[in-house]
Design an enzyme around this catalytic site. Structure first.
Site, PDB file in Angstrom:
ATOM      1  N   ASP A 170       0.870  -9.745  -1.782  1.00  0.00           N
ATOM      2  CA  ASP A 170       1.275  -8.363  -2.295  1.00  0.00           C
ATOM      3  C   ASP A 170       2.445  -8.001  -3.148  1.00  0.00           C
ATOM      4  O   ASP A 170       3.580  -8.285  -2.653  1.00  0.00           O
ATOM      5  CB  ASP A 170       1.039  -7.320  -1.351  1.00  0.00           C
ATOM      6  N   HIS A 201      -2.094  -6.882  -3.757  1.00  0.00           N
ATOM      7  CA  HIS A 201      -2.456  -5.414  -3.464  1.00  0.00           C
ATOM      8  C   HIS A 201      -3.630  -4.979  -4.199  1.00  0.00           C
ATOM      9  O   HIS A 201      -3.914  -5.431  -5.146  1.00  0.00           O
ATOM     10  CB  HIS A 201      -1.357  -4.719  -3.946  1.00  0.00           C
TER      11      HIS A 201
END
Length: 232
Positions: A170, A201
């Site tokens: 992420d 993400h």
């Protein structure tokens, strides 16, 4: 504007726009689908419709309604992405949780559905954590939640099951932050954390290039089983 319902705030000083998807027959439970920063967009409506197809009443409230109701912004357009970031930065998260609480009350009172869960994405992952800590929601799930490391002081208040999906690549939540989250929550009896190696993400977004099909299916399967256990 994609919303089709209005829900009164706790103080009855306004109406929260929401997209509601009704299941066939009596709902097995209700799921609040908490948007990303991009609004109640086609991807969020698709998620709500899929929960309704599984037998749940699905409600997707418009988080930024006090700023600008009905926004639908693209994560792939630089200008629209910045608008979405600005809306998040201006959002009153404490007041927003009161709006979530109003939705929970509305579901139970007006729709007659007692068991209520929430699933949130990105900013909504943070809101899933806050909802677990600050309301009597029955179960919560957060996908790639941001700023959870800053809210570990509230973990003692989490009394109902919470599941968090953490993509290990992420670019908004780095490895050091993920480590803090694990250290803070791994031993919590009500919290389940899942890591997704190599995923970034937005990997469970319904629409667009961010989606990773295998990762989304794995996480969504875990979420469905989690809600089936805790909501019915």
């Amino acid at each position: 504007m994609a919303t089709n319902t209005e829900i009164p705030t706790l103080d009855h000083d306004g109406m929260i726009p929401a997209y509601v998807a009704e299941p066939e027959g009596t709902p097995r439970g209700a799921i609040i689908v908490q948007q990303e920063i991009f609004g109640v967009d086609p991807g969020i409506r698709k998620k709500a419709n899929e929960w309704a197809a599984k037998g749940y009443l699905a409600v997707a409230p418009d988080t930024f309604w006090r700023q600008k109701p009905g926004i639908e912004l693209s994560p792939y357009d630089e200008g629209e992405f910045q608008q979405a970031i600005n809306h998040m930065m201006s959002h009153d998260f404490d007041l927003g949780i009161r709006d979530i609480e109003a939705v929970i009350h509305w579901v139970r009172r007006e729709k007659g559905v007692e068991k209520v869960g929430l699933v949130g994405f990105c900013m909504g992952g943070k809101i899933a954590y806050m909802t677990a800590a600050r309301t009597d929601i029955d179960a919560s799930v957060g996908y790639y939640g941001v700023m959870i490391d800053q809210m570990l002081g509230e973990k003692h208040a989490i009394a109902k099951p919470l599941m968090l999906h953490i993509p290990m690549a992420d670019h908004f939540v780095d490895a050091a932050t993920q480590k803090v989250i694990h250290e803070g929550l791994d031993d919590h009896p009500k919290v389940t954390l899942y890591d997704y190696e190599g995923l970034d993400h937005g990997f469970a977004a319904e629409i667009g290039a961010r989606r990773d099909e295998a990762g989304a299916e794995l996480a969504d399967g875990r979420t469905a089983a989690f809600f089936a256990e805790h909501l019915g």
